[in-house]
Design an enzyme around this catalytic site. Structure first.
Site, mmCIF file in Angstrom:
data_model
loop_
_atom_site.group_PDB
_atom_site.id
_atom_site.type_symbol
_atom_site.label_atom_id
_atom_site.label_comp_id
_atom_site.label_asym_id
_atom_site.label_seq_id
_atom_site.Cartn_x
_atom_site.Cartn_y
_atom_site.Cartn_z
ATOM 1 N N GLY A 130 0.800 -1.219 0.000
ATOM 2 C CA GLY A 130 0.000 0.000 0.000
ATOM 3 C C GLY A 130 0.833 1.268 0.000
ATOM 4 N N GLU B 264 1.814 1.092 11.870
ATOM 5 C CA GLU B 264 0.632 0.416 11.352
ATOM 6 C C GLU B 264 -0.419 0.163 12.436
ATOM 7 O OE1 GLU B 264 0.227 0.355 8.381
ATOM 8 O OE2 GLU B 264 1.943 -0.291 7.191
#
Length: 209
Positions: free
Chosen positions: A61, A135
């Protein structure tokens, strides 16, 4: 960003959290040293680290080159990350863009979606700890194992020995999502992510929120 209970890499001799592909269980940092040692195929980080303490990470991503968050992998203060090549997941997964900030998520539903294309890096323990925090692991993402087929290795043309890149697979850490709103499963599935892609769902950087 969650702190307590996050699956972090411990100091030498310590332990923390994981799982195997196809399971939602997060990866244990006990397995960090057992991850296949990676030979650096591109320019090394300025901070020298032992190859025995490096692990493969597959990014799909905003951490990819040319994407909004790639800069964190280039910052030596976060640790060492070395680009190793391109690859795709051996099994298909749903890669969706979701939420008000258009964030890419790899849903932990092996067998659905596409074989997702991304980039392979070797990282040291410091970078892995940083990525766990970045994250929001394990609240937003969970660090699990995924098997990745190598499409192209950095420096492969100069490597005279070993199997062709297309014949190689690697066991990599990946930040996937096991808990999500049920409607995410019905979102469009992507085989590759680009913040400026034709989907029109441009990522909203953290500094703008």
């Amino acid at each position: 960003m969650a702190r307590a209970g996050c699956y972090r890499v411990p100091p030498p001799g310590g332990a923390a959290g994981g799982g195997l592909i196809g399971a939602a269980a997060p990866v244990s940092a006990r397995n960090f040293r057992s991850a296949a040692p990676a030979r650096s195929l591109s320019a090394p980080c300025s901070v020298k680290v032992s190859l025995a303490r490096m692990a493969h990470v597959f990014v799909y991503g905003t951490l990819k080159r040319g994407q909004p968050n790639h800069k964190v992998l280039l910052d030596d203060t976060n640790g060492c990350a070395t680009f190793q090549g391109h690859g795709h997941t051996v099994e298909p997964y749903p890669l969706v863009i979701a939420g008000e900030h258009n964030i890419p998520h790899l849903l932990n539903l092996p067998g659905q979606g596409h074989c997702v294309v991304g980039e392979i890096y070797t990282v040291d323990e410091r970078m892995l700890r940083f990525l766990d925090e970045f994250e929001d692991c394990p609240t937003m993402y969970q660090r699990t194992w995924v098997r990745v087929a190598v499409l192209e290795s950095e420096g492969a043309r100069s490597a005279p020995q070993g199997p062709p890149a297309a014949d190689r697979t690697l066991q990599c850490f990946v930040y996937s999502t096991a808990s999500y709103p049920p409607e995410w499963v019905r979102l469009p599935y992507h085989h590759s992510y680009d913040s400026l892609g034709e989907h029109g769902l441009r990522y909203n950087p953290r500094e703008n929120r």
